[in-house]
Design a protein around this motif. Sequence first.
Motif, PDB file in Angstrom:
ATOM      1  N   ARG A 215       0.993  -1.308   0.010  1.00 29.20           N
ATOM      2  CA  ARG A 215       0.130   0.046  -0.100  1.00 29.20           C
ATOM      3  C   ARG A 215       0.792   1.214  -0.033  1.00 29.20           C
ATOM      4  NH1 ARG A 215      -3.296  -1.612   5.103  1.00 29.20           N
ATOM      5  NH2 ARG A 215      -1.108  -2.219   5.787  1.00 29.20           N
ATOM      6  N   ARG A 216       2.182   0.903   0.532  1.00 28.13           N
ATOM      7  CA  ARG A 216       2.995   2.370   0.192  1.00 28.13           C
ATOM      8  C   ARG A 216       4.047   2.134  -0.588  1.00 28.13           C
ATOM      9  NH1 ARG A 216       2.623   5.588   4.745  1.00 28.13           N
ATOM     10  NH2 ARG A 216       4.689   6.511   4.014  1.00 28.13           N
ATOM     11  N   CYS A 217       4.228   1.336  -1.605  1.00 31.26           N
ATOM     12  CA  CYS A 217       4.978   0.880  -2.668  1.00 31.26           C
ATOM     13  C   CYS A 217       4.562   1.829  -3.933  1.00 31.26           C
ATOM     14  CB  CYS A 217       5.072  -0.501  -2.918  1.00 31.26           C
ATOM     15  SG  CYS A 217       6.252  -0.921  -4.277  1.00 31.26           S
ATOM     16  N   ILE A 218       5.597   2.370  -4.304  1.00 31.65           N
ATOM     17  CA  ILE A 218       5.395   3.393  -5.650  1.00 31.65           C
ATOM     18  C   ILE A 218       5.009   2.458  -6.859  1.00 31.65           C
ATOM     19  CG2 ILE A 218       6.240   4.922  -7.092  1.00 31.65           C
ATOM     20  CD1 ILE A 218       7.742   6.238  -4.945  1.00 31.65           C
ATOM     21  N   SER A 219       5.522   1.215  -6.876  1.00 35.30           N
ATOM     22  CA  SER A 219       5.234   0.283  -8.028  1.00 35.30           C
ATOM     23  C   SER A 219       3.811  -0.018  -7.885  1.00 35.30           C
ATOM     24  CB  SER A 219       6.061  -1.031  -7.961  1.00 35.30           C
ATOM     25  OG  SER A 219       7.478  -0.528  -8.323  1.00 35.30           O
ATOM     26  N   TYR A 220       3.393  -0.165  -6.649  1.00 28.62           N
ATOM     27  CA  TYR A 220       1.842  -0.650  -6.458  1.00 28.62           C
ATOM     28  C   TYR A 220       1.143   0.424  -6.763  1.00 28.62           C
ATOM     29  CZ  TYR A 220      -2.414  -1.214  -4.170  1.00 28.62           C
ATOM     30  OH  TYR A 220      -3.866  -1.283  -3.663  1.00 28.62           O
ATOM     31  N   LEU A 221       1.387   1.587  -6.280  1.00 23.42           N
ATOM     32  CA  LEU A 221       0.528   2.836  -6.133  1.00 23.42           C
ATOM     33  C   LEU A 221       0.396   3.295  -7.778  1.00 23.42           C
ATOM     34  CD1 LEU A 221       1.892   4.782  -3.161  1.00 23.42           C
ATOM     35  CD2 LEU A 221      -0.308   3.602  -3.453  1.00 23.42           C
ATOM     36  N   THR A 222       1.316   3.352  -8.524  1.00 22.82           N
ATOM     37  CA  THR A 222       1.429   3.699 -10.087  1.00 22.82           C
ATOM     38  C   THR A 222       0.772   2.685 -10.938  1.00 22.82           C
ATOM     39  OG1 THR A 222       3.709   2.942 -10.440  1.00 22.82           O
ATOM     40  CG2 THR A 222       3.320   5.268  -9.708  1.00 22.82           C
ATOM     41  N   ILE A 223       0.671   1.381 -10.467  1.00 24.90           N
ATOM     42  CA  ILE A 223       0.410   0.202 -11.346  1.00 24.90           C
ATOM     43  C   ILE A 223      -0.939  -0.326 -11.083  1.00 24.90           C
ATOM     44  CG2 ILE A 223       1.006  -1.899 -12.496  1.00 24.90           C
ATOM     45  CD1 ILE A 223       3.818  -1.043 -12.350  1.00 24.90           C
ATOM     46  N   GLU A 224      -1.035  -0.786  -9.547  1.00 27.05           N
ATOM     47  CA  GLU A 224      -2.135  -1.466  -9.426  1.00 27.05           C
ATOM     48  C   GLU A 224      -3.390  -0.547  -8.625  1.00 27.05           C
ATOM     49  OE1 GLU A 224      -2.314  -4.638  -9.947  1.00 27.05           O
ATOM     50  OE2 GLU A 224      -0.179  -5.270 -10.416  1.00 27.05           O
ATOM     51  N   HIS A 225      -2.859   0.446  -7.850  1.00 26.96           N
ATOM     52  CA  HIS A 225      -3.865   1.076  -7.189  1.00 26.96           C
ATOM     53  C   HIS A 225      -5.209   2.006  -8.143  1.00 26.96           C
ATOM     54  CE1 HIS A 225      -5.470   3.497  -3.665  1.00 26.96           C
ATOM     55  NE2 HIS A 225      -5.477   4.336  -4.462  1.00 26.96           N
ATOM     56  N   ARG A 226      -6.303   1.692  -7.965  1.00 26.75           N
ATOM     57  CA  ARG A 226      -7.134   2.349  -8.695  1.00 26.75           C
ATOM     58  C   ARG A 226      -7.660   3.648  -7.984  1.00 26.75           C
ATOM     59  NH1 ARG A 226      -8.260  -2.839  -8.410  1.00 26.75           N
ATOM     60  NH2 ARG A 226      -9.926  -2.305  -6.704  1.00 26.75           N
ATOM     61  N   GLY A 227      -8.092   4.754  -8.512  1.00 26.48           N
ATOM     62  CA  GLY A 227      -8.709   5.724  -7.692  1.00 26.48           C
ATOM     63  C   GLY A 227      -7.450   6.961  -7.175  1.00 26.48           C
ATOM     64  N   PRO A 228      -7.840   7.718  -6.459  1.00 26.68           N
ATOM     65  CA  PRO A 228      -7.032   8.687  -6.049  1.00 26.68           C
ATOM     66  C   PRO A 228      -5.678   8.024  -5.022  1.00 26.68           C
ATOM     67  CG  PRO A 228      -9.005   9.258  -5.695  1.00 26.68           C
ATOM     68  CD  PRO A 228      -9.366   8.039  -6.142  1.00 26.68           C
ATOM     69  N   VAL A 229      -4.595   8.357  -5.001  1.00 33.56           N
ATOM     70  CA  VAL A 229      -3.657   8.127  -4.235  1.00 33.56           C
ATOM     71  C   VAL A 229      -3.561   9.095  -2.911  1.00 33.56           C
ATOM     72  CG1 VAL A 229      -1.373   7.905  -3.784  1.00 33.56           C
ATOM     73  CG2 VAL A 229      -2.180   7.216  -6.033  1.00 33.56           C
ATOM     74  N   ASP A 230      -3.346   8.285  -1.636  1.00 35.31           N
ATOM     75  CA  ASP A 230      -3.274   9.081  -0.581  1.00 35.31           C
ATOM     76  C   ASP A 230      -2.429  10.517  -0.666  1.00 35.31           C
ATOM     77  OD1 ASP A 230      -3.026  10.284   1.971  1.00 35.31           O
ATOM     78  OD2 ASP A 230      -2.841   8.189   2.935  1.00 35.31           O
ATOM     79  N   PRO A 231      -2.873  11.567  -0.351  1.00 33.52           N
ATOM     80  CA  PRO A 231      -2.513  12.892  -0.521  1.00 33.52           C
ATOM     81  C   PRO A 231      -1.080  12.808   0.241  1.00 33.52           C
ATOM     82  CG  PRO A 231      -4.643  13.460  -0.291  1.00 33.52           C
ATOM     83  CD  PRO A 231      -4.256  11.999  -0.136  1.00 33.52           C
ATOM     84  N   GLU A 232      -0.753  11.838   1.444  1.00 27.47           N
ATOM     85  CA  GLU A 232       0.452  11.972   1.950  1.00 27.47           C
ATOM     86  C   GLU A 232       1.446  11.076   1.162  1.00 27.47           C
ATOM     87  OE1 GLU A 232       2.449   9.003   5.341  1.00 27.47           O
ATOM     88  OE2 GLU A 232       0.184   8.860   5.174  1.00 27.47           O
ATOM     89  N   LEU A 233       1.154  10.402   0.267  1.00 28.32           N
ATOM     90  CA  LEU A 233       2.102   9.615  -0.559  1.00 28.32           C
ATOM     91  C   LEU A 233       2.371  10.340  -1.835  1.00 28.32           C
ATOM     92  CD1 LEU A 233       0.776   5.900   0.055  1.00 28.32           C
ATOM     93  CD2 LEU A 233       2.672   7.288   1.313  1.00 28.32           C
ATOM     94  N   ARG A 234       1.404  11.029  -2.306  1.00 27.15           N
ATOM     95  CA  ARG A 234       1.573  11.752  -3.578  1.00 27.15           C
ATOM     96  C   ARG A 234       2.848  12.279  -4.028  1.00 27.15           C
ATOM     97  NH1 ARG A 234      -4.287  14.378  -4.985  1.00 27.15           N
ATOM     98  NH2 ARG A 234      -5.455  12.394  -4.370  1.00 27.15           N
ATOM     99  N   GLY A 235       3.095  13.268  -2.819  1.00 28.96           N
ATOM    100  CA  GLY A 235       4.268  14.150  -2.782  1.00 28.96           C
ATOM    101  C   GLY A 235       5.728  13.484  -2.767  1.00 28.96           C
ATOM    102  N   LEU A 236       5.392  12.176  -2.311  1.00 29.31           N
ATOM    103  CA  LEU A 236       6.638  11.228  -2.055  1.00 29.31           C
ATOM    104  C   LEU A 236       7.006  10.462  -3.400  1.00 29.31           C
ATOM    105  CD1 LEU A 236       6.097   9.901   1.341  1.00 29.31           C
ATOM    106  CD2 LEU A 236       7.356  11.846   0.994  1.00 29.31           C
ATOM    107  N   MET A 237       6.153  10.652  -4.260  1.00 31.65           N
ATOM    108  CA  MET A 237       6.287   9.630  -5.559  1.00 31.65           C
ATOM    109  C   MET A 237       7.141  10.482  -6.788  1.00 31.65           C
ATOM    110  SD  MET A 237       2.231   8.588  -5.784  1.00 31.65           S
ATOM    111  CE  MET A 237       2.467   7.710  -7.404  1.00 31.65           C
ATOM    112  N   GLY A 238       7.525  11.606  -6.387  1.00 30.28           N
ATOM    113  CA  GLY A 238       8.488  12.458  -7.296  1.00 30.28           C
ATOM    114  C   GLY A 238       8.059  12.529  -8.982  1.00 30.28           C
ATOM    115  N   ASN A 239       8.799  12.186  -9.488  1.00 28.36           N
ATOM    116  CA  ASN A 239       8.287  11.876 -11.034  1.00 28.36           C
ATOM    117  C   ASN A 239       8.359  10.540 -11.597  1.00 28.36           C
ATOM    118  OD1 ASN A 239      11.134  11.477 -11.208  1.00 28.36           O
ATOM    119  ND2 ASN A 239      11.505  12.477 -13.012  1.00 28.36           N
ATOM    120  N   ARG A 240       8.166   9.755 -10.582  1.00 33.63           N
ATOM    121  CA  ARG A 240       7.820   8.201 -11.005  1.00 33.63           C
ATOM    122  C   ARG A 240       6.555   7.970 -11.101  1.00 33.63           C
ATOM    123  NH1 ARG A 240      10.413   9.193  -6.293  1.00 33.63           N
ATOM    124  NH2 ARG A 240      12.582   8.046  -6.018  1.00 33.63           N
ATOM    125  N   ILE A 241       6.341   7.718 -12.787  1.00 31.34           N
ATOM    126  CA  ILE A 241       5.107   7.697 -13.355  1.00 31.34           C
ATOM    127  C   ILE A 241       4.578   6.302 -13.627  1.00 31.34           C
ATOM    128  CG2 ILE A 241       5.051   9.844 -14.087  1.00 31.34           C
ATOM    129  CD1 ILE A 241       5.579   8.924 -16.875  1.00 31.34           C
TER     130      ILE A 241
END
Length: 354
Positions: A215-241
């Motif tokens: 749930r905190r892994c950027i690979s999961y967040l950018t690929i598997e996670h549907r819907g909005p990402v937790d705002p707390e985590l967005r700022g930590l994702m940098g430019n990883r798309i």
Amino acid sequence: MEGLKDLLIARALEEGFSKARVCRPDAVPELAARLAEFVAAGRHGQMGWMAERMHWRGAPDALWPEARSVIMLAEVYTPESDPMAVLGMPEHGAISVYAQGKDYHDLVKRRLKRLGIWLIEAAKKRGDAAEIKVFVDTAPVMEKPLAQAAGLGWQGKHTNLLARDLGSWFFLGAIFTTLELEPDLAEVSHCGSCTACLDVCPTAAFPAPYQLDARRCISYLTIEHRGPVDPELRGLMGNRIYGCDDCLAACPWNKFAAEAREIGYAAREADPPLLAELSQLDDAGFRARFAGSPIKRIGRDRMVRNVLYAIGNSGQAALAPAATALTSDADPTVAEAARWALARLTSAALSDED
């Protein structure tokens, strides 16, 4: 199957695999309990298929009871340049190394099928009947624990597989067979006291060594996670798309990384993609740009959502028009991400003025 296993491994190398080892389907009896604990803690996030097929995923011998051996194979895709360099290019999007070329599912499965057909014919010449099933990351098979049980490598503290002679940049494929092949010795961890992979993670996705909270892994967040990402985590994702390579790239065992042999894994684009260009993609444009790539599976909306998070993190005022153009997008998650990005850029601009 005296002699056949040696011939099989030699043939695997001829086919383009970097390494091949064998284990029994029941080689990891603790697998079911480990998986159940992971799911019970909710660390699988939205990956419901992990919970739905636990009875197969946690017991490879239940997936195909007739199987007597599992052949685990590694195929290297080591990058030619520093995969972390793009993180210092805020106008560009960072795409995981494995997804920059052709879809590995297609390339690995094709090789597995050729090797499997060879194995059936080789066994037949010896008077033995053999059946096979091949798997590449799309069936309920826990490839990494099986690969460690076969001696292919070990699961590092980041839970990914690595090997002393390959580094950490390789795909896994599996051939289940009814043949009785001599199993190899399981590999043990060689991570020692190193915590490089844990320390580098931008989102602290590892609760402890050898444990991952998807749930905190950027690979999961950018690929598997549907819907909005937790705002707390967005700022930590940098430019990883799409994906994240930080924990793999940080591993010191990569000084022994093998060179990729498959040209199809080379990056299709000479330079990382520009965020402004990707933000303008519609469905047709997305499908055209990422045809034949694993990226195509997430669809236009999720990709543009990720791009907008990267724009918001960029600090580049010149990207504000790209975010503005999407504040009324038909997809509500994209529209919300655009508003977030615009607000973030505005806030950064005001801070600069102060």
